[in-house]
Design a protein around this motif. Structure first.
Motif, mmCIF file in Angstrom:
data_model
loop_
_atom_site.group_PDB
_atom_site.id
_atom_site.type_symbol
_atom_site.label_atom_id
_atom_site.label_comp_id
_atom_site.label_asym_id
_atom_site.label_seq_id
_atom_site.Cartn_x
_atom_site.Cartn_y
_atom_site.Cartn_z
ATOM 1 N N SER A 752 0.834 -1.215 0.000
ATOM 2 C CA SER A 752 0.000 0.000 0.000
ATOM 3 C C SER A 752 0.865 1.260 0.000
ATOM 4 C CB SER A 752 -0.918 0.016 1.228
ATOM 5 O OG SER A 752 -1.766 -1.105 1.227
ATOM 6 N N ILE A 753 1.911 1.261 0.851
ATOM 7 C CA ILE A 753 2.787 2.448 0.945
ATOM 8 C C ILE A 753 3.576 2.630 -0.353
ATOM 9 C CG2 ILE A 753 4.740 3.468 2.201
ATOM 10 C CD1 ILE A 753 3.681 1.933 4.717
ATOM 11 N N ALA A 754 4.015 1.503 -0.950
ATOM 12 C CA ALA A 754 4.779 1.572 -2.205
ATOM 13 C C ALA A 754 3.954 2.213 -3.312
ATOM 14 C CB ALA A 754 5.219 0.170 -2.627
ATOM 15 N N GLU A 755 2.674 1.844 -3.374
ATOM 16 C CA GLU A 755 1.802 2.416 -4.404
ATOM 17 C C GLU A 755 1.602 3.909 -4.173
ATOM 18 O OE1 GLU A 755 -1.438 -0.313 -3.938
ATOM 19 O OE2 GLU A 755 -0.779 -1.595 -5.593
ATOM 20 N N ALA A 756 1.558 4.319 -2.897
ATOM 21 C CA ALA A 756 1.355 5.749 -2.580
ATOM 22 C C ALA A 756 2.609 6.568 -2.870
ATOM 23 C CB ALA A 756 0.951 5.901 -1.115
ATOM 24 N N THR A 757 3.803 5.982 -2.604
ATOM 25 C CA THR A 757 5.050 6.746 -2.793
ATOM 26 C C THR A 757 5.675 6.487 -4.161
ATOM 27 O OG1 THR A 757 6.357 4.981 -1.787
ATOM 28 C CG2 THR A 757 5.604 6.728 -0.316
ATOM 29 N N LYS A 758 5.033 5.661 -5.003
ATOM 30 C CA LYS A 758 5.551 5.271 -6.333
ATOM 31 C C LYS A 758 6.920 4.588 -6.207
ATOM 32 C CE LYS A 758 2.187 7.457 -8.567
ATOM 33 N NZ LYS A 758 1.311 7.744 -7.418
#
Length: 934
Positions: A752-758
């Motif tokens: 989830s965090i990876a998708e938010a921070t690209k």
């Protein structure tokens, strides 16, 4: 070159043509007379679907190849191109074997001409490059590689690389070319044929060596210049005023930003040297600590005519100092300085040994290639330092044959003037700065003969590592593989190693030596018994560890602390084995001593090769003595002051079993052997304090506050504005669930965090097992297909290479452990999110941790607050420091470990890092914060 070269690259559906994999793109670039004269490229219809991962890698789709010709249709053109030419490719065996299969299937005979591999050529022509991947070489050589993994782009770049390689080869001295030619028969491609043609053309010209090179005993190397004596002004005072320092810095840095912390550090270093006091200086990220200690050290050394030793923990920092910081310093100073990098003797090549090995012909592939690497490296190296050259694992084995060592017998006298190690030592005698590393500094400290010149002033950079590094050097170890390699160097008589050569020499000189003959069978028998007892000894060691460690069969690697007080059957068996091993080695040492001493008692004429052999046998004898001493310290008469432990790889216990021992605490040794003998030692790092106190580091190093200047210099970065720290409140307590449950929970958060921070995310683990499980779960989820996932120990490559690859991709996620907690520098937008999976406490059962905690408890202290907690905080600070590397950086630190706020000691971690906003949020709130803040 008058030859014709056809550079080929293929894209395929896989790498197994015999299992049905097919060509999807063919590209060829023709090179003649050093120029590209023709290009041909075609997509190919494979007659089957292109796998998804190939599509992602190459960008080639089923739709793109649907109307492309089958290979049979372009085969005549391919053969016409290859007629009377060298077949060239980057990793030629793959491209050639695949193309051969396609040609045979199309009804043709296949290609039978000569082949060249640009990987192989790059390895020996660019021996110092750290990677031979095509895109890495392209960047290094300034070639434009627009579309990696598309055949036309790859073939064109490979052709440009070939032209560079051919020019490089042509410009080598003729003597070197002849030596390369002799060795090239051992290569996989037809370099020998190419060199035949080159040498024929070269014979028509008379060659003079350039002034920078010289030839000695048939080897061409970079000339040994005698640097002129530097005339140093009698004394130039240290610039105490900040304005003076600023003016100096502006000479070197055009875009200089004033950093008051750096000036504060300079004054602190100069004051400590002048007052002859030790110092602990914690300099936050961005202070500029290298110049912060180099400038005052240079002024102090110039004023007092004293050498200054600079010691680092890593070679990366040494390289940064030499290649970046010191050139800046030289622009700033009003006087000249001399700098020498000094390492242990085995880091340097012995040219006499190298000359000898060039005469040996029974070489395997790795040895041939490494000899070729060394020949071209000698044309450019000024140091002769192994760390400059990119050696394969087989190349490292060969290096052991040509490394410099300190055996009693001299090499050929004429090589003495070309000895890189002696040259570095001589230069160090007159140097202003001697740069070395903690391990060499400590080796020098504990050795009987000092190599470093006398020095009273020293800077320990990366100083938080010094105590742990010192533990190793005041300790000892026994490693199965090392001992096996050592014994194999001597070898059985029939193996024709040192044993055979030594006996042949004794037979030849028998009348002069007056030695009693010993049948080779007796010595062979002794070696056989030693090998048997060595195997028995280490088998008993591994058995002891696996029996004592619970669930050892479920682990890949186990560590077990050796405790003599157990009085177990296994321990008694181990001591008995150790004694037999010890006395057998003594018998071999006695045999060697008798024979070696016979050579020293008489005046006997020996050839250069015979002197070198005696040198090797003497070094072998010394290594056996060291082995015997370690057996005594570790097993036969262990010291109560030491902690000893076994480290075993359960998957291959026979080959990877090691016993270690080191003092439980080395504070007293460091105090007595080092700090009390030096006038001033400056210890600096970004992480020396715990909760703004130096007590922990002072205690570990054996220093007292009265004789120390203590300085904390804050980072110039605005952490409150640059960082948001998040502690998720919806993750389970790390110790309340199974590892699999915990990994599943954190993997959901990471995705989830990876998708938010690209992406642009570094994840730090304390356990490789948890890293591996998380990596595979992230892969299996299928939710991060757009992201490049890199895992330390999984995707391959060194820390430097992984870091560089991470910076190359927009959507990258890097998972690291151990060494990734410090020393990697990823400034700017390449890194926007740092995740710390758990607080980095050492496992309580880890032998050294357990022994230190037991000792503290025995002395009435609190092991947790005095050792475990401060050690974890120092490491946590290192990890935290990875995110913000410049004034422009912004990002998130996410700590998955709820102990930061659920325990009383959690506050100590937060009090030890710069003040930042701390957010306790669930995953949805975290994603909202990232979206708003980024």
């Amino acid at each position: 070159m008058s030859n014709r070269f056809v550079v080929v690259d293929l894209e395929t559906t896989g790498n197994a043509p015999k299992k049905g994999d097919k060509l999807i793109q063919f590209a060829a670039v023709v090179v003649e007379d050093g120029e590209i004269v023709e290009q041909f490229s075609s997509l190919v219809n494979p007659g089957r679907e292109i796998p998804l991962f190939i599509e992602e890698l190459t960008g080639l789709t089923d739709e793109m190849v649907r109307d492309a010709p089958a290979f049979e249709e372009i085969a005549p053109k391919v053969l016409t191109l290859l007629d009377d030419a060298y077949f060239v490719a980057h990793n030629v065996l793959f491209d050639l074997s695949f193309l051969q299969e396609e040609l045979v299937n199309a009804g043709y005979e296949g290609f039978l001409g000569p082949v060249l591999d640009t990987v192989e050529m790059s390895r020996f022509l660019f021996p110092t490059y750290d990677s031979y991947k095509l895109n890495e070489l392209a960047i290094r050589e300034g070639l434009n590689h627009e579309r990696p993994h598309q055949a036309d782009s790859d073939a064109y770049v490979t052709a440009e690389l070939l032209i560079i390689l051919l020019k490089r080869l042509w410009n080598l001295p003729q003597v070197t070319l002849e030596q390369l030619h002799k060795l090239s028969g051992g290569l996989k491609s037809d370099v020998a044929l190419l060199l035949d043609d080159m040498l024929l053309e070269k014979e028509r010209t008379i060659e003079e060596l350039p002034h920078s090179l010289e030839r000695h005993r048939g080897i061409v190397l970079k000339g040994f210049e005698n640097k002129k004596e530097q005339t140093t002004p009698s004394s130039i005072p240290y610039p105490h005023q900040d304005e003076e320092k600023e003016a100096m810095l502006l000479k070197a840095f055009h875009e200089y930003e004033k950093r008051s912390g750096q000036f504060k550090m300079m004054d602190s270093v100069f004051r400590s040297f002048s007052d002859q006091k030790h110092a602990l200086i914690e300099a936050g990220t961005g202070v500029g600590k290298s110049i912060g200690y180099l400038l005052p050290a240079a002024f102090f050394g110039n004023e007092r005519k004293e050498p200054i030793v600079i010691s680092t923990h890593t070679t990366q920092l040494q390289e940064q100092l030499l290649n970046k910081d010191i050139p800046y310093l030289e622009k700033m100073l009003p006087f000249e300085i001399s700098i020498v990098l000094l390492k242990g003797r085995s880091h340097y090549i012995s040219l006499a040994k190298f000359e000898q090995t060039l005469k040996e012909e029974d070489d395997n592939y790795d040895t041939c290639l490494t000899k070729m690497q060394v020949l071209t490296w000698l044309l450019e190296t000024e140091t002769g330092d192994r760390d400059e050259i990119n050696l394969s694992s087989g190349g490292l084995i060969y290096w052991n044959k040509i490394k410099n060592d300190d055996a009693a017998y001299f090499q050929h006298k004429s090589w003495m003037n070309y000895d890189f190690y002696l040259r570095a030592r001589k230069a160090a005698q007159n140097a202003d700065f001697i740069i070395t590393n903690h391990s060499f500094l400590l080796t020098d400290l504990v050795s009987e003969q000092s190599i470093l010149p006398r020095y009273d002033y020293c800077v320990l950079d990366e100083g938080h590592h010094f105590e742990k590094a010192a533990g190793k050097y005041f300790g000892s170890s026994l490693d199965y593989l090392d001992i096996r390699i050592l014994l194999s160097q001597f070898g059985l008589y029939e193996q024709k190693q040192y044993h055979y050569q030594f006996e042949q020499l004794i037979k030849e000189k028998a009348s002069a030596l007056k030695l009693e003959s010993r049948h080779s069978f007796e010595v062979n028998q002794l070696l056989g018994e030693i090998t048997y007892e060595m195997d028995e000894f280490f088998r008993t060691v591994a058995l002891l560890a696996t029996k004592k460690v619970k669930n050892s069969s479920a682990m890949s690697r186990i560590t077990y602390r050796l405790k003599e007080e157990e009085k177990s059957k296994e321990w008694s068996a181990l001591k008995a084995c150790g004694e037999r091993f010890y006395f057998l080695i003594k018998d071999l040492v006695d045999y060697l001593n008798e024979r070696l001493s016979a050579f020293t008692k008489i005046d006997i004429v020996l050839s250069n090769e015979q002197k070198l052999l005696l040198q090797e046998v003497s070094a072998f004898r010394n290594d056996l003595e060291g082995l015997r001493e370690n057996l005594k310290k570790l097993i036969l008469k262990p010291s109560e002051e030491n902690v000893a432990w076994i480290d075993v790889d359960v998957r291959a216990p026979q080959n990877s079993t090691t016993i270690y021992a080191q003092p439980i605490t080395i504070a007293e040794q460091l105090k007595g052997e080092f700090f009390n003998k030096k006038k001033s030692v400056v210890i600096t790092s970004a992480t020396l304090s715990v909760k703004n106190s130096f007590d922990y580091m002072l205690r570990e190093l054996g220093l007292n506050e009265e004789n120390c200047n203590l300085e904390q210099i804050e980072s110039p970065f605005h952490y409150k504005e640059q960082v948001q720290l998040v502690i998720p409140n919806d993750l389970p307590e790390i110790n309340s669930v199974s590892v699999d449950e915990y990994v599943a929970a954190i993997t959901e958060h990471i995705i989830s965090i990876a998708e938010a921070t690209k992406g642009r995310m570094l994840i730090l683990f304390t356990s490789y097992d948890m890293l591996r499980r998380t990596y595979h779960l992230m892969k299996e989820s299928g939710l991060l297909e757009d992201y490049v996932l890199m895992g330390q120990g999984i995707t391959g490559g060194s820390r430097t290479r992984l870091t560089r690859n991470f910076q190359r991709f927009d959507k990258a996620i890097l998972l690291g452990t151990s060494s990734f907690w410090e020393g990697i520098d990823i400034p700017g937008e390449d890194l926007s999110c740092l995740i710390i999976v758990r607080l980095p406490f050492s496992p309580p059962y880890e032998p050294l941790t357990e022994a230190k905690c037991n000792l503290i408890q025995k002395n009435g202290g609190n092991p947790f607050s005095e050792y475990s907690l401060p050690e974890a905080i120092i490491r946590f600070k290192q990890g935290f420091g990875r995110l913000i590397r410049s004034t422009q950086d912004r990002g998130f630190v996410v700590v998955f470990d709820k102990r930061l706020y659920t325990t009383s000691y959690g506050k100590a971690f937060l009090q030890s890092i710069p003040e930042v906003p701390v957010n306790k949020l669930d995953i949805n709130e975290t994603l909202d914060l990232i979206e708003k803040w980024m």
